[in-house]
Design a protein around this motif. Structure first.
Motif, PDB file in Angstrom:
ATOM      1  N   LEU A   1     -52.269   6.907  28.898  1.00 43.07           N
ATOM      2  CA  LEU A   1     -51.003   7.008  29.092  1.00 43.07           C
ATOM      3  C   LEU A   1     -50.189   8.355  28.500  1.00 43.07           C
ATOM      4  O   LEU A   1     -49.357   8.490  27.721  1.00 43.07           O
ATOM      5  CB  LEU A   1     -50.085   5.757  28.153  1.00 43.07           C
ATOM      6  N   THR A   2     -50.889   9.554  28.420  1.00 39.50           N
ATOM      7  CA  THR A   2     -50.684  10.886  27.601  1.00 39.50           C
ATOM      8  C   THR A   2     -49.580  11.608  28.295  1.00 39.50           C
ATOM      9  O   THR A   2     -49.017  12.485  27.765  1.00 39.50           O
ATOM     10  CB  THR A   2     -52.012  11.844  27.868  1.00 39.50           C
ATOM     11  N   HIS A   3     -48.858  10.887  29.407  1.00 36.57           N
ATOM     12  CA  HIS A   3     -47.714  11.678  29.867  1.00 36.57           C
ATOM     13  C   HIS A   3     -46.581  11.135  29.022  1.00 36.57           C
ATOM     14  O   HIS A   3     -45.423  11.773  28.903  1.00 36.57           O
ATOM     15  CB  HIS A   3     -47.165  10.960  31.206  1.00 36.57           C
ATOM     16  N   LYS A   4     -46.724  10.139  28.194  1.00 35.50           N
ATOM     17  CA  LYS A   4     -45.590   9.701  27.094  1.00 35.50           C
ATOM     18  C   LYS A   4     -46.184  10.215  25.756  1.00 35.50           C
ATOM     19  O   LYS A   4     -45.017  10.566  24.890  1.00 35.50           O
ATOM     20  CB  LYS A   4     -45.827   8.040  26.872  1.00 35.50           C
TER      21      LYS A   4
ATOM     22  N   GLN B   1     -43.453  14.206  21.794  1.00 36.77           N
ATOM     23  CA  GLN B   1     -44.022  14.616  23.251  1.00 36.77           C
ATOM     24  C   GLN B   1     -42.853  14.288  24.153  1.00 36.77           C
ATOM     25  O   GLN B   1     -42.360  14.929  25.134  1.00 36.77           O
ATOM     26  CB  GLN B   1     -45.316  14.185  23.637  1.00 36.77           C
ATOM     27  N   CYS B   2     -42.143  12.911  24.063  1.00 37.47           N
ATOM     28  CA  CYS B   2     -41.231  12.461  25.047  1.00 37.47           C
ATOM     29  C   CYS B   2     -39.692  13.166  24.649  1.00 37.47           C
ATOM     30  O   CYS B   2     -38.789  12.903  25.675  1.00 37.47           O
ATOM     31  CB  CYS B   2     -41.028  10.944  24.795  1.00 37.47           C
ATOM     32  N   GLY B   3     -39.792  13.629  23.433  1.00 40.26           N
ATOM     33  CA  GLY B   3     -38.571  14.761  23.659  1.00 40.26           C
ATOM     34  C   GLY B   3     -37.160  13.864  23.110  1.00 40.26           C
ATOM     35  O   GLY B   3     -36.084  14.525  23.405  1.00 40.26           O
TER      36      GLY B   3
ATOM     37  N   HIS C   1     -43.974   2.521  16.483  1.00 49.70           N
ATOM     38  CA  HIS C   1     -43.868   3.707  17.322  1.00 49.70           C
ATOM     39  C   HIS C   1     -44.290   3.787  18.706  1.00 49.70           C
ATOM     40  O   HIS C   1     -45.625   3.590  18.841  1.00 49.70           O
ATOM     41  CB  HIS C   1     -44.393   5.016  16.537  1.00 49.70           C
ATOM     42  N   ALA C   2     -43.519   3.749  19.648  1.00 45.63           N
ATOM     43  CA  ALA C   2     -44.021   3.411  20.939  1.00 45.63           C
ATOM     44  C   ALA C   2     -43.121   4.533  21.766  1.00 45.63           C
ATOM     45  O   ALA C   2     -42.259   4.087  22.612  1.00 45.63           O
ATOM     46  CB  ALA C   2     -43.948   2.187  21.350  1.00 45.63           C
ATOM     47  N   PRO C   3     -43.645   5.758  22.078  1.00 41.20           N
ATOM     48  CA  PRO C   3     -42.938   6.609  22.882  1.00 41.20           C
ATOM     49  C   PRO C   3     -42.983   6.294  24.501  1.00 41.20           C
ATOM     50  O   PRO C   3     -44.060   5.961  24.871  1.00 41.20           O
ATOM     51  CB  PRO C   3     -43.656   7.898  22.630  1.00 41.20           C
ATOM     52  N   HIS C   4     -41.915   6.523  25.264  1.00 42.16           N
ATOM     53  CA  HIS C   4     -41.756   6.603  26.672  1.00 42.16           C
ATOM     54  C   HIS C   4     -41.004   7.736  27.048  1.00 42.16           C
ATOM     55  O   HIS C   4     -40.029   8.114  26.346  1.00 42.16           O
ATOM     56  CB  HIS C   4     -41.335   5.167  27.118  1.00 42.16           C
ATOM     57  N   THR C   5     -41.379   8.228  28.232  1.00 39.48           N
ATOM     58  CA  THR C   5     -40.745   9.483  28.680  1.00 39.48           C
ATOM     59  C   THR C   5     -39.050   9.124  28.778  1.00 39.48           C
ATOM     60  O   THR C   5     -38.480   8.153  29.042  1.00 39.48           O
ATOM     61  CB  THR C   5     -40.898   9.884  29.932  1.00 39.48           C
ATOM     62  N   LEU C   6     -38.329  10.121  28.891  1.00 38.93           N
ATOM     63  CA  LEU C   6     -36.836   9.953  28.896  1.00 38.93           C
ATOM     64  C   LEU C   6     -36.543   9.311  30.270  1.00 38.93           C
ATOM     65  O   LEU C   6     -35.685   8.577  30.428  1.00 38.93           O
ATOM     66  CB  LEU C   6     -36.232  11.431  28.860  1.00 38.93           C
TER      67      LEU C   6
END
Ligand code: DOR
Length: 445
Positions: free
Chosen positions: A67-70, A401-403, A310-315
């Protein structure tokens, strides 16, 4: 041999706050004393700074592999170091799910090459991998993770027989995500009848309700009591659930423990109107009255640990409509400073922050030689300025990374200045070191 001397800092450790110097030889704290005058390879003047043990975050999702796009272990562990988090325990809902020993070990291999912080990964339990679960090595794996409510990654364990088998056949710590699936499904159907496909995010705590949390966690606790399992209930989000935990025995003797996450201490359902899906988490952020009860339980030690989930998802993912937007948000860079701002406002003491974010995760998981500022322990330290110039969280200064961050727009007057990991200065005056010194956590068991 490399040596590091930290002078003039104010140490917060084991219920006390005192001024002392710290001398570090290689990875280990070798001396703590009111004045140390040894010539070291490197010296840090910590005048005006508070020194905490590095944070041990027992629940993060760093998204690698699959899931490295997140986010990935490198990007999120770097943000962790910037936040004073020196050790993390990562969850199995990566792709493929970490549900075999082989897949689990692959995550350790990736971290060995890329992690900026110390790491451990949980083994995931499913309806049909008991044999694999039982092969888990208690010495170098943090525990077993079970999703008793489905969240990102579809790892629901809903077979009662399997669940009882897992609980009764391992002595390892079992960490659980508790939300009753059937209750959620029924609530979701009702919301769809009312709103169609455009459900407002304010319905999130109605759908993923307090009743769903309570039903699932009380069931898990009942099963743990019946089987004698070592149960750790993740991310308590309701006032009701706090009544399920005890504070009349020392943590070392507890068989059932609880964690709360920073977002459930900070946000309430009043924030959905401004933050929308950016505060959509599972379990949901609930009412201010729940938040108050959780605070009470944290302060009276029914809740043992503060973590982030901590659970990043993209914008882009988070900007979709409620039903499509995934749950979760990035937090490791801001968890310690958020808790320290609470401390500055009198809500919790500095010593208690150290207890819940550093000492207790180490005690609860039996982590070897970490979580305390002690001679003979690893030198994992967060040097914090509690009276920094005011600064504001913006997209430009988040390292995820998700910004983005759920704290965007929030002003802090607290800053993690310097982070020491295994005796190495991995961030100095806010500047991150590009070298990686993360180690695999070991457990005394
Ligand atoms: O909100 C959440 N997001 N809760 C979880 O338990 C999983 C996490 C994720 O992986 O996105």
């Amino acid at each position: 041999m490399s040596t590091l001397l930290i002078k003039n800092g104010t140490i917060v450790n084991e219920g006390t706050i005192f001024k002392a110097d710290i001398f570090i030889e290689n990875e280990i704290i070798s001396k703590i004393a009111s004045e140390i005058n040894i010539v070291a390879d490197k010296m840090i003047d910590a005048s005006g700074l508070h020194i905490f043990p590095g944070v041990i975050d027992d629940q993060v999702h760093f998204r690698e592999p699959g899931l490295t796009h997140k986010g990935c272990i490198a990007s999120e562990s770097k943000a962790a170091i910037a936040g004073g988090v020196t050790s993390f325990i990562e969850q199995p809902n990566t792709v493929p799910n970490a549900v075999t020993q082989e897949i689990l070990e692959e995550k350790y291999q990736i971290a060995a090459k890329t992690s900026y912080a110390n790491y451990s990964f949980m083994m995931g339990g499913t309806n049909d991998n008991l044999e694999e679960v039982l092969k888990t090595n208690p010495r170098n794996v943090a525990g077993i993770k079970l999703f008793l409510g489905s969240s990102t990654g579809n790892m629901l364990v809903d077979n009662e027989e399997t669940l009882e088998k897992i609980f009764s056949s391992t002595k390892m710590l079992i960490a659980v995500h508790c939300e009753d699936e059937q209750t959620i499904r029924e609530n979701l159907e009702k919301a769809k009848e009312q709103y169609g496909d455009d459900i407002p995010v304010t319905q999130h705590p109605v759908i993923r309700s307090a009743a769903a949390c309570y039903k699932s966690s009380s069931k898990a606790i009942e099963l743990a009591k019946k089987t004698g399992a070592r149960l750790h209930v993740f991310h308590i989000s309701t006032g009701l659930e706090t009544e399920l935990f005890q504070n009349d025995i020392p943590l070392e003797e507890k068989l059932i423990t609880a964690e709360v996450c920073v977002h459930h201490l900070y946000f309430s359902d009043a924030d959905y109107t401004t933050k929308g899906n950016f505060i959509k988490w599972n379990p949901a952020v609930k009412a201010a009255t729940d938040r108050e009860k959780i605070w009470e339980a944290l302060l009276d030690d029914r809740i043992d640990v503060i973590a982030t989930d901590h659970a990043p998802h993209t914008l882009e993912e988070k900007s979709q409509k409620y039903l499509q937007a995934p749950s979760g948000g990035p937090l490791v860079q801001h968890s310690l400073i958020t808790m320290l701002e609470f401390a500055k406002n009198g809500k919790i003491s500095l010593e208690k922050v150290a207890q819940k974010m550093m000492h207790n995760p180490a005690i609860l998981f039996k982590i070897e030689k970490r979580g305390f500022i002690k001679e003979g322990f690893f030198a994992d330290l967060a040097l914090v300025d509690l009276n920094s110039d005011a600064w504001t969280v913006t997209k430009e200064n988040v390292l995820y990374q998700c910004g983005w961050s759920p704290f965007e727009g929030k002003e802090f007057t607290t800053k993690v200045q310097t982070t020491v990991l295994n005796g190495k200065v991995v961030m100095e005056n806010g500047v991150l070191n590009e070298e990686r010194f993360g180690q695999r956590l070991l457990f005394n068991r």
